[in-house]
Write a protein that holds these residues in place. Structure first.
Motif, mmCIF file in Angstrom:
data_model
loop_
_atom_site.group_PDB
_atom_site.id
_atom_site.type_symbol
_atom_site.label_atom_id
_atom_site.label_comp_id
_atom_site.label_asym_id
_atom_site.label_seq_id
_atom_site.Cartn_x
_atom_site.Cartn_y
_atom_site.Cartn_z
ATOM 1 N N GLU A 14 0.768 -1.073 0.094
ATOM 2 C CA GLU A 14 -0.036 -0.026 0.119
ATOM 3 C C GLU A 14 0.969 1.311 -0.015
ATOM 4 N N ASP A 15 1.811 1.407 0.837
ATOM 5 C CA ASP A 15 2.775 2.410 0.975
ATOM 6 C C ASP A 15 3.366 2.719 -0.465
ATOM 7 N N MET A 188 -11.926 -1.636 6.148
ATOM 8 C CA MET A 188 -10.812 -1.283 6.891
ATOM 9 C C MET A 188 -9.579 -0.992 6.117
ATOM 10 N N VAL A 189 -9.161 -1.614 5.141
ATOM 11 C CA VAL A 189 -8.363 -1.448 4.236
ATOM 12 C C VAL A 189 -8.816 -0.366 3.430
ATOM 13 N N LYS A 190 -9.695 0.153 3.138
ATOM 14 C CA LYS A 190 -9.956 1.404 2.234
ATOM 15 C C LYS A 190 -9.862 2.580 3.482
ATOM 16 N N LYS A 191 -10.048 2.486 4.568
ATOM 17 C CA LYS A 191 -9.638 3.571 5.520
ATOM 18 C C LYS A 191 -8.293 3.637 5.763
ATOM 19 N N ARG A 192 -7.668 2.525 5.765
ATOM 20 C CA ARG A 192 -6.102 2.709 6.005
ATOM 21 C C ARG A 192 -5.285 3.232 4.795
ATOM 22 N N VAL A 223 -7.538 7.777 -3.473
ATOM 23 C CA VAL A 223 -6.774 6.237 -3.335
ATOM 24 C C VAL A 223 -7.785 5.078 -2.406
ATOM 25 N N SER A 224 -8.681 5.698 -1.752
ATOM 26 C CA SER A 224 -9.634 4.954 -1.207
ATOM 27 C C SER A 224 -10.649 4.293 -2.284
ATOM 28 N N ARG A 225 -10.819 5.073 -3.106
ATOM 29 C CA ARG A 225 -11.580 4.621 -4.357
ATOM 30 C C ARG A 225 -10.826 3.542 -5.347
#
Lengths: 248, 248
Positions: A14-15, A188-192, A223-225
């Protein structure tokens, strides 16, 4: 390789994705790089500058052994030159059928036509080469993340073969997709990843004033989308495709 | 281009450098990539894998027009192919003599022999191609930052030609170096890049517990040291070299 190490890798990736988007956002959209040359007549010149840039980069990376690593999947797998570096003994974790799964055509299309217009500013500053190098980094990071679904599926299968067996034998895509969907985890992944875009995309200064604290180099909601609409669904698609072949 | 926009670019480039180091830190040192092949006899095979990788990447980037941008300086400037993309009209900000200044040999040496051992873990995981791609990103980001000294020097000269004129006419390196040194500013830059390594290199999680909050992907003090010992001194060296030629 277990669920814990797979999870750690997904989080670390993700980073990389957020960094690559922030770097691409330095340049405007530079559409010229993505359009077929106006006078293109044959197959080659009808493709875009980015197409040529990625294909030639992948040829170089193939010589450098990149695609010996089963985590890496090329966008243009045809006619890649062989690796010229010493062979590394990558652990053969995946079922051999996994190597035939490649959704990069879809990733390419989504990246160029859906994602890029959401976070690259309008305009053309002529930096096509620098822009293409950033695009390549974005494409490779997103592709690695999505195809990592093969490892996710393998680990899940190994932990509970009796759970997946029946659906695999029935070649039940829909059933497998349901078994691989955990809405709370996806939320949770979306929020992170949104939080990562906030943290990594902020203007860091030594003073504690709030100037610039609320503008980010890439809109965190984009990024969430990206994860909600494309990364997570495609990862699950890769997982399903992998499981469907797992008992071959 | 004024002092404000130059400053903004330097600050933005700090983010790029920190991101690139964090990405390189995913891999162990992978020394094989940097050693001449043991059986190398001629000039080519005596060079390292990274050498070949960077040289071939630069050839591709040159075709893609990267080095038309005066902010970009190749590590292997000889025999680069011409650009094949439409010519962009980059503003000719610099004095023509600026293009002859290239300290990439020094940057290469420092990166491989001093910086890399400070932040890459021991070991060899066989990912030479992926590692070299990360090295290239680090080298390019550090090189761009240091050679940006040409623009810094030009803007400073333009703002006060009468201040620099005498030292330039006397070809007084030491005097120029003193005029370009602002210890308080350098101290602030060191602190800021260290803070960026903390912010960008942290483990971002949704919970507020402190787990992982004090381990960073790249030791922040290494980034501070990179700036103190190498980036800022070399940037000033580039500025001095530029100014020495400014009245030619």
């Amino acid at each position: 390789m277990d669920l814990e190490s797979v999870r750690d890798s997904l989080i670390r990736q993700e980073d990389t994705i957020v960094f690559s988007l922030i770097e691409r956002a330095k340049f405007p959209i530079n559409s010229w790089a993505y359009s077929p040359p106006q006078n293109g007549v044959d197959a080659f010149s009808a493709s875009s500058f980015l197409h040529s840039f990625v294909r030639e980069s992948e040829a170089l990376h193939a010589k450098a052994g990149r695609y010996e690593n089963p985590e890496e999947n090329p966008f243009f797998p045809d006619d890649l030159p062989p690796s010229m570096v010493p062979t590394h003994d990558y652990k053969q974790v995946l079922h051999p059928a996994g190597s035939s799964i490649n959704v990069n055509k879809t990733i390419w299309d989504i990246y160029l036509n859906k994602l890029l217009p959401l976070f690259a500013a309008e305009g053309d500053d002529g930096n096509y080469g620098l822009t293409a190098a950033c695009d390549l980094a974005c494409l490779q990071a997103i592709s690695r993340r999505i195809h990592y679904g093969k490892f996710v599926a393998e680990v899940k299968f190994k932990e509970a073969p009796e759970e997946y067996g029946p659906a695999i034998r029935d070649q039940d895509r829909e059933g497998l997709m349901k078994m691989l969907t955990f809405e709370a985890v996806e939320e949770m992944v979306k929020k992170r990843v949104e939080k990562k875009a906030v943290v990594f995309g902020q203007e860091v200064s030594l003073s504690d004033d709030s100037k610039g604290k609320e503008t980010y180099k890439v809109d965190p909601s984009v990024v969430s989308r990206l994860y909600e609409e494309w990364v997570m669904p495609l990862t699950k698609q890769v997982q399903v495709e992998y499981l469907l072949r797992r008992l071959d």
